[in-house]
Design a protein around this motif. Sequence first.
Motif, PDB file in Angstrom:
ATOM      1  N   LEU A   4       1.191  -1.357  -0.112  1.00 58.86           N
ATOM      2  CA  LEU A   4      -0.436  -0.014  -0.131  1.00 58.86           C
ATOM      3  C   LEU A   4       0.893   1.240   0.183  1.00 58.86           C
ATOM      4  CD1 LEU A   4      -2.481  -0.830   2.343  1.00 58.86           C
ATOM      5  CD2 LEU A   4      -2.383  -1.653  -0.032  1.00 58.86           C
ATOM      6  N   ASP A   5       1.512   1.189  -0.227  1.00 60.98           N
ATOM      7  CA  ASP A   5       2.850   2.400  -0.623  1.00 60.98           C
ATOM      8  C   ASP A   5       3.214   3.092  -1.620  1.00 60.98           C
ATOM      9  OD1 ASP A   5       4.566   4.419  -0.860  1.00 60.98           O
ATOM     10  OD2 ASP A   5       6.150   3.146   0.021  1.00 60.98           O
ATOM     11  N   ALA A   6       2.484   4.681  -1.435  1.00 60.38           N
ATOM     12  CA  ALA A   6       1.700   5.403  -2.166  1.00 60.38           C
ATOM     13  C   ALA A   6       2.505   5.644  -3.416  1.00 60.38           C
ATOM     14  CB  ALA A   6       0.861   6.775  -1.994  1.00 60.38           C
ATOM     15  N   VAL A  20       2.303  -7.651 -13.290  1.00 58.22           N
ATOM     16  CA  VAL A  20       2.724  -5.834 -13.279  1.00 58.22           C
ATOM     17  C   VAL A  20       3.373  -5.308 -12.637  1.00 58.22           C
ATOM     18  CG1 VAL A  20       1.347  -5.762 -10.729  1.00 58.22           C
ATOM     19  CG2 VAL A  20       0.970  -3.656 -12.631  1.00 58.22           C
ATOM     20  N   LEU A  21       4.409  -4.518 -13.240  1.00 57.07           N
ATOM     21  CA  LEU A  21       5.294  -4.212 -12.943  1.00 57.07           C
ATOM     22  C   LEU A  21       5.640  -2.579 -11.910  1.00 57.07           C
ATOM     23  CD1 LEU A  21       8.928  -3.318 -12.360  1.00 57.07           C
ATOM     24  CD2 LEU A  21       8.582  -2.159 -14.868  1.00 57.07           C
ATOM     25  N   TRP A  22       5.166  -3.057 -10.188  1.00 54.53           N
ATOM     26  CA  TRP A  22       5.588  -1.686  -9.442  1.00 54.53           C
ATOM     27  C   TRP A  22       7.011  -0.700  -9.288  1.00 54.53           C
ATOM     28  CZ3 TRP A  22       0.142  -0.503  -7.481  1.00 54.53           C
ATOM     29  CH2 TRP A  22      -0.370  -1.213  -7.693  1.00 54.53           C
ATOM     30  N   LEU A  23       6.411   0.432  -9.515  1.00 52.86           N
ATOM     31  CA  LEU A  23       7.839   1.052 -10.052  1.00 52.86           C
ATOM     32  C   LEU A  23       8.098   2.252  -8.874  1.00 52.86           C
ATOM     33  CD1 LEU A  23      10.263   1.758 -11.212  1.00 52.86           C
ATOM     34  CD2 LEU A  23       9.347   3.169 -12.708  1.00 52.86           C
ATOM     35  N   ARG A  24       8.776   3.185  -7.608  1.00 51.64           N
ATOM     36  CA  ARG A  24       8.453   3.737  -6.998  1.00 51.64           C
ATOM     37  C   ARG A  24       9.377   4.720  -7.579  1.00 51.64           C
ATOM     38  NH1 ARG A  24       8.766   4.552  -1.194  1.00 51.64           N
ATOM     39  NH2 ARG A  24       9.578   2.120  -0.836  1.00 51.64           N
ATOM     40  N   LEU A  25       8.476   5.869  -7.841  1.00 52.79           N
ATOM     41  CA  LEU A  25       8.416   7.383  -8.482  1.00 52.79           C
ATOM     42  C   LEU A  25       8.183   8.666  -7.172  1.00 52.79           C
ATOM     43  CD1 LEU A  25       7.104   7.117 -12.239  1.00 52.79           C
ATOM     44  CD2 LEU A  25       9.950   7.141 -11.692  1.00 52.79           C
ATOM     45  N   ASN A  59      -5.151  -1.401  -3.637  1.00 50.44           N
ATOM     46  CA  ASN A  59      -6.838  -0.459  -3.993  1.00 50.44           C
ATOM     47  C   ASN A  59      -7.493  -0.710  -2.664  1.00 50.44           C
ATOM     48  OD1 ASN A  59      -6.371   1.443  -5.989  1.00 50.44           O
ATOM     49  ND2 ASN A  59      -5.980  -0.438  -7.361  1.00 50.44           N
ATOM     50  N   ASP A  60      -7.208  -1.950  -1.849  1.00 50.17           N
ATOM     51  CA  ASP A  60      -8.996  -2.270  -0.937  1.00 50.17           C
ATOM     52  C   ASP A  60      -9.049  -1.502   0.045  1.00 50.17           C
ATOM     53  OD1 ASP A  60      -8.378  -5.154  -1.876  1.00 50.17           O
ATOM     54  OD2 ASP A  60      -7.469  -5.904  -0.488  1.00 50.17           O
ATOM     55  N   GLY A  61      -9.531  -0.509  -0.101  1.00 46.61           N
ATOM     56  CA  GLY A  61     -10.167  -0.021   1.725  1.00 46.61           C
ATOM     57  C   GLY A  61     -10.002   1.566   0.631  1.00 46.61           C
ATOM     58  N   ASP A  62      -9.239   1.998  -0.221  1.00 43.50           N
ATOM     59  CA  ASP A  62      -8.939   3.059  -0.891  1.00 43.50           C
ATOM     60  C   ASP A  62     -10.157   3.781  -1.531  1.00 43.50           C
ATOM     61  OD1 ASP A  62      -6.991   5.325  -1.591  1.00 43.50           O
ATOM     62  OD2 ASP A  62      -7.462   4.969  -4.174  1.00 43.50           O
ATOM     63  N   ARG A 135      -4.433   8.242  -6.894  1.00 37.84           N
ATOM     64  CA  ARG A 135      -4.316   8.132  -5.606  1.00 37.84           C
ATOM     65  C   ARG A 135      -2.765   9.137  -5.736  1.00 37.84           C
ATOM     66  NH1 ARG A 135      -2.518   3.360  -4.253  1.00 37.84           N
ATOM     67  NH2 ARG A 135      -4.270   2.696  -3.128  1.00 37.84           N
ATOM     68  N   ALA A 136      -2.703  10.160  -4.856  1.00 34.76           N
ATOM     69  CA  ALA A 136      -1.941  11.400  -4.817  1.00 34.76           C
ATOM     70  C   ALA A 136      -0.776  11.402  -3.938  1.00 34.76           C
ATOM     71  CB  ALA A 136      -2.572  13.320  -5.288  1.00 34.76           C
ATOM     72  N   LEU A 137      -0.001  11.854  -3.981  1.00 30.53           N
ATOM     73  CA  LEU A 137       1.025  11.642  -3.137  1.00 30.53           C
ATOM     74  C   LEU A 137       1.214  13.167  -2.368  1.00 30.53           C
ATOM     75  CD1 LEU A 137       4.268  10.429  -4.921  1.00 30.53           C
ATOM     76  CD2 LEU A 137       3.151   9.848  -3.332  1.00 30.53           C
ATOM     77  N   SER A 138       0.651  13.454  -1.055  1.00 32.19           N
ATOM     78  CA  SER A 138       0.791  14.427  -0.257  1.00 32.19           C
ATOM     79  C   SER A 138       2.297  15.454  -0.523  1.00 32.19           C
ATOM     80  CB  SER A 138       0.630  13.822   1.541  1.00 32.19           C
ATOM     81  OG  SER A 138       0.600  15.139   2.083  1.00 32.19           O
ATOM     82  N   PRO A 139       1.522  16.183  -0.326  1.00 30.84           N
ATOM     83  CA  PRO A 139       0.665  17.420  -0.054  1.00 30.84           C
ATOM     84  C   PRO A 139      -0.578  18.084  -0.966  1.00 30.84           C
ATOM     85  CG  PRO A 139       1.984  19.348  -0.950  1.00 30.84           C
ATOM     86  CD  PRO A 139       2.743  17.427  -1.169  1.00 30.84           C
TER      87      PRO A 139
END
Length: 334
Positions: A4-6, A20-25, A59-62, A135-139
């Motif tokens: 669940l890391d956004a 699916v390829l997950w990539l941290r950006l 996306n569970d609970g999003d 899901r946008a990154l804060s702020p």
Amino acid sequence: MPPLDAEYLPFKLDPIARRVLWLRLNAQQRREAAFLDDRAIPPRADGAWRPLESLIEHNDGDDAPPAHAIFHIGHCGSTLLSRLLDSWPDVQGLREPLPLRTLAEAWPLLDSPQSRLSPRQADDLLRALWRTWSRALSPQRRSIVKATSGCNGLVAALLAQQPAMRVVLLDMPLRPYLATLLKAPASMHDAAAAAGERLRDLHARGIARDVALHALSLPQQCAMGWLAERLRFCALAQGEHAGRVLRVDFETLLAQPERELRRVAAHFDLDVARVEDALASDEWNRYSKATAHGYGRDDRAHDLALSMQQNAAAIADGEDWVARWSPTPHRATV
């Protein structure tokens, strides 16, 4: 990798291996990227391939509000508009995510035996991808996805899936569109690469059914694609979800930027007072797909005028094709 890391985005979709390829950006990397494809992969990338089911888990609970979107006909200022919307500090812009293109390519085949996805699977994937991109990154609080031009076949499905989503449909008149493509051979070939799907869409509307792609010149293929997308956009703007669709003409955006940006901001429920920041943005003076290069409105006007002069015969070829096949009831609106 925490599920669940956004900061992780679904970056590539592999229907063959069902992964699916997950990539941290991070937020800066997302903002800088003109395209969320291989060009956006950072050095020492942090990511991993996981099963398609990880999209559902992610996306569970999003409950993030659904991302809004910009769809367009290609080479019509969509990257500039997307970057101008970055002037709103609460907006996360995501430009041309690859999995959306993968789904768009698969969509026309869903009812055929050779499809690797069932209609239900494709629908579930589209919903899950969109919820993740929402899901946008804060702020930041709201995402606005700019799609690849070949993804327009997904607009109706997304509007049906996402009742709170709003869409901008961006295009331009035929003559400057053809002049824009003809001044850059790579752009011409890029537009022609989508001609097959666009001709199929015209045939489905009962238009140009006797026309075969191999019989069309490159300018005719591009003009045909323009007509197909304009008719698609007309149908969307007059259809079931018309209240959530806003059509924007890029030529008008350049000529009357304050008025058009106010329309877009109001449509996306953004603070209209921030239009002043967008008007003052240096993005107007840069090539949006490679911001290190200067390229302003005067440069564009000069290049278009030169292209219209040098490519007059090819432009006329495309215009003649549209004049022949454009359905009479739509001539004033396409």
